[in-house]
Design an enzyme around this catalytic site. Structure first.
Site, PDB file in Angstrom:
ATOM      1  CE1 TYR A  57      -3.552  -2.577   0.188  1.00  0.00           C
ATOM      2  CE2 TYR A  57      -2.744  -3.137   2.370  1.00  0.00           C
ATOM      3  CZ  TYR A  57      -3.566  -3.399   1.293  1.00  0.00           C
ATOM      4  OH  TYR A  57      -4.388  -4.489   1.323  1.00  0.00           O
ATOM      5  CB  SER A 158      -4.936  -5.848   6.365  1.00  0.00           C
ATOM      6  OG  SER A 158      -5.819  -6.264   5.341  1.00  0.00           O
ATOM      7  CD1 TRP A 213      -8.278  -5.016  -0.131  1.00  0.00           C
ATOM      8  CD2 TRP A 213      -7.418  -5.943  -1.975  1.00  0.00           C
ATOM      9  NE1 TRP A 213      -6.921  -5.100   0.040  1.00  0.00           N
ATOM     10  CE2 TRP A 213      -6.367  -5.663  -1.071  1.00  0.00           C
ATOM     11  CE3 TRP A 213      -7.113  -6.536  -3.194  1.00  0.00           C
ATOM     12  CZ2 TRP A 213      -5.036  -5.950  -1.354  1.00  0.00           C
ATOM     13  CZ3 TRP A 213      -5.783  -6.823  -3.488  1.00  0.00           C
ATOM     14  CH2 TRP A 213      -4.764  -6.529  -2.578  1.00  0.00           C
ATOM     15  CG  ASP A 313     -11.089  -8.303  10.373  1.00  0.00           C
ATOM     16  OD1 ASP A 313     -11.577  -8.098   9.244  1.00  0.00           O
ATOM     17  OD2 ASP A 313      -9.878  -8.198  10.614  1.00  0.00           O
ATOM     18  CG  HIS A 348      -9.842  -5.257   8.166  1.00  0.00           C
ATOM     19  ND1 HIS A 348      -9.320  -6.504   8.381  1.00  0.00           N
ATOM     20  CD2 HIS A 348      -9.064  -4.683   7.213  1.00  0.00           C
ATOM     21  CE1 HIS A 348      -8.284  -6.686   7.585  1.00  0.00           C
ATOM     22  NE2 HIS A 348      -8.099  -5.596   6.877  1.00  0.00           N
TER      23      HIS A 348
END
Length: 630
Positions: A57, A158, A213, A313, A348
């Site tokens: 990311y 994650s 996503w 989550d 999450h």
């Protein structure tokens, strides 16, 4: 010497001069691909213990604001000069400069690396195809640096937690501990679920989270440079979008209903991704085992691990199962005896950023959820990376949040010692369809056989109250009003009931279709009528006997199936009622089963199924709850 080379050599000094940044170092992998890596070094001669963060990311998101003022932010990428500081987005306190401050303030060297094929790193990104090798090569490079103490921990949530779990099964001497948080997709065969990067759940696709996503620009296959996996014309059409990254405006509901699944994002005009690849490889596909670096049945864990997650989550049970799997599959005594678990309230990656003195989570007020996240993370690494043998004295092996009581609790293990598994049997008289039915949950099996039938039409699926990544604590009464939802409810409880751990439902079912889904939701019904969803699950019927050899149904035949509803910790207070919802869809959280027995990713038309839940003395359909001592 170039500006970039000078910056790497000398480093950029923080305004308070307590650390320096060595930006965008090219760390070589065994196949000559270079991974862009930022190194933050505390003042002093070293050597320094290391915290490694590997991310898809953008490592530059962690750079403090002052870095944008440095000339080193101008680098050559793809034949053009790119100001990488423009790619730093505003992030919350969970990541960004706070992470730098925390670890540098504790005298760790902080190393943050872009994944292969992501942002400034070279190569081609493929899901879970190079994590082990790239971690091992990075660790060897770190061990060779003059400032390295050759002792390392890892951090992140994650996908950043996923790569920690994968790193822990490599025999890397300098990796002393990991802290996998929000791990959903690290498992291949190891837990027996065949979830494939969290793409599948019970054989159905985790559809909303996958769409969400991959629809994000951060997860496309287009970055600051041409990618050999993407043709030049496509790259040229999209690449300006990533300088800086945009937020796409997408009608998610319209997008989710499009068929066939294959090509949905392409038809929406979004950049290339691996979405089609993941959607078209079913759980039994060799794609998930061939050249794949997720954790499998043959792996061993080599490091102590602090597993973390949140009850709401997408898959909190993976943290529990990872914790237990590691103890059983440890390569050494230190790993076996030093597995720890924390599961908190919220969604999450909420640990460390979602707690407050007066917290509200979805439709519930849950009180004081504050938790010493950073203190525990630092103590964990001080113990294993710095070698302070007293750093975690007194830390419980298991810490979890208990809804209902709204308090943190501790345990020596999970399941909590003394847990008993209690069967709550399904029954009805005239039918359990909707809240208007008379579906019952009771501790005694129904004396006579009952059949609750509903019509599942994939053109009108039961809606998910909210989508993507989380099980939300939301009122389900609007969903329970539907006739294609069976509602089974207990009498008001006379005494409180503490449920902690994995939940499942065992159903006796039949269908008019050769394949269909069965879904379940555990619900806490308050005295004022609110029906708060706690957990959920699904099973695609063809996978009732396992995920490697699917078997279609014989229409009209009765089968016993087990549906995992994941895990929760909830105290059902006196006067509350336990409820189980049963249906055949939960869309778009999960993709619709079109009931044809087809592959599900090329089909555009479905069939209506008549599905039946059978209860009685010889067919005891039931909800199985883990009852912990209070």
């Amino acid at each position: 010497m170039s500006t970039e080379a000078l910056a790497v050599s000398a480093g950029l000094h923080a305004p308070n001069d307590d650390y320096r940044l060595l930006p965008s170092i090219k760390v070589p992998m065994r196949d000559d691909v270079n991974l862009a890596t930022d190194v933050y070094l505390p003042n002093g001669p070293g050597p320094f213990p290391i915290i490694l963060i590997r991310t898809p990311y953008n490592k530059n998101d962690y750079r403090p604001a002052w870095v944008a003022q440095g000339t080193s932010s101008a680098v050559q990428r793809g034949g053009r000069t790119v100001d990488v500081s423009r790619h730093r987005r505003v992030v919350d306190g969970f990541i960004g400069a706070r992470v730098v401050d925390v670890f540098i303030g504790a005298s760790y060297a902080l190393v943050i690396q872009d994944f292969r094929g992501k942002y400034e790193s070279e190569g081609v990104f493929q899901y879970s195809k190079s994590e082990r090798r790239d971690f091992e090569d990075t660790a060897r490079w770190l061990d060779a640096q003059p400032w390295s103490a050759r002792r390392m921990g890892m951090w992140g949530c994650s996908y950043l937690g996923h790569v920690q779990a994968v790193a822990s099964v490599t025999d890397t001497p300098s990796l002393k501990a990991v802290n996998p948080n929000g791990v959903q997709g690290a498992w291949s065969t190891a837990l027996g679920r065949y979830s494939g990067m969290a793409t599948y759940r019970g054989g159905a696709r985790e559809y909303a989270s996958m769409l969400d996503w991959f629809a994000s620009p951060a997860n496309a296959s287009i970055f600051l440079k041409p990618d050999p996996a993407v043709d030049s014309e496509t790259w040229a059409r999209f690449h300006n979008c990533y300088d800086p990254r945009p937020d796409y405006k997408i009608d998610f509901d319209k997008l989710a209903r499009d068929l066939p699944l294959l090509g949905i994002l392409d038809r929406a005009g979004l950049p290339p991704t691996e979405f089609n690849k993941l959607m078209s490889n079913l759980p039994e596909s060799r794609y998930w085992s061939d050249d794949n670096e997720m954790i499998n049945n043959k792996d061993k864990i080599y490091t102590p691990a602090l597993w973390m997650n949140n009850w709401n989550d997408i898959l909190p049970g993976e943290a529990i199962d990872g914790f237990n799997w590691a103890k059983t599959n440890a390569a050494n005594a230190a790993a076996r005896d030093n597995q720890y678990l924390v599961i908190g309230p919220g969604h999450h990656c909420d640990l460390g950023r979602g707690e407050s003195e007066n917290a509200e989570i979805d439709d519930l007020e849950v009180g004081d959820t504050r938790f010493p996240f950073w203190d525990i993370v630092l103590k964990w690494n001080d113990r294993w990376v710095k070698g302070d043998v007293r750093a975690i004295d007194g830390m419980p092996k298991v810490t979890y949040w208990l809804y209902g009581k709204n308090e943190w609790r501790t345990s020596t293990d999970m399941p909590v010692p003394g847990t008993l598994y209690q069967d709550w049997y399904l029954s009805s008289q005239s039918g359990a369809n909707s809240l208007d039915g008379d579906g019952k949950l009771s501790l005694a099996p129904a004396p006579t056989s009952t059949r609750d039938t509903y019509r599942y039409d994939p053109r009108d699926p039961v809606p998910t109250e909210a989508v993507a990544w989380n099980v939300l604590l939301t009122d389900q009464r609007s969903v329970e009003a539907r006739h294609d939802v069976l509602v089974y409810t207990s009498e008001p409880l006379r005494q409180g009931l503490t449920v902690v751990g994995a939940i499942k439902m065992v159903l006796h079912v039949s269908s008019s279709a050769v394949d269909t889904d069965f879904t379940g939701k555990l619900v806490d019904v308050y005295p004022d009528g609110r029906a708060i969803q706690l957990q959920l699950g699904i099973l695609r019927a063809r996978y009732r006997n396992g995920f490697l050899e699917p078997e279609l149904l014989t229409p009209g035949k009765t089968y016993e199936i087990e549906v995992e509803l994941n895990a929760i910790a909830n105290w059902f207070a006196p006067g509350h009622r336990i409820r189980l919802e049963v249906s055949s869809s939960n869309f778009p959280r999960f993709d619709r089963n079109l009931n044809t027995g087809g592959n599900g990713f090329l089909e555009t038309e479905g069939l209506v199924a008549q599905n039946t839940i059978i209860s009685g003395p010889s067919t005891p359909s039931r909800l199985v709850l883990p009852i912990a001592p209070d």
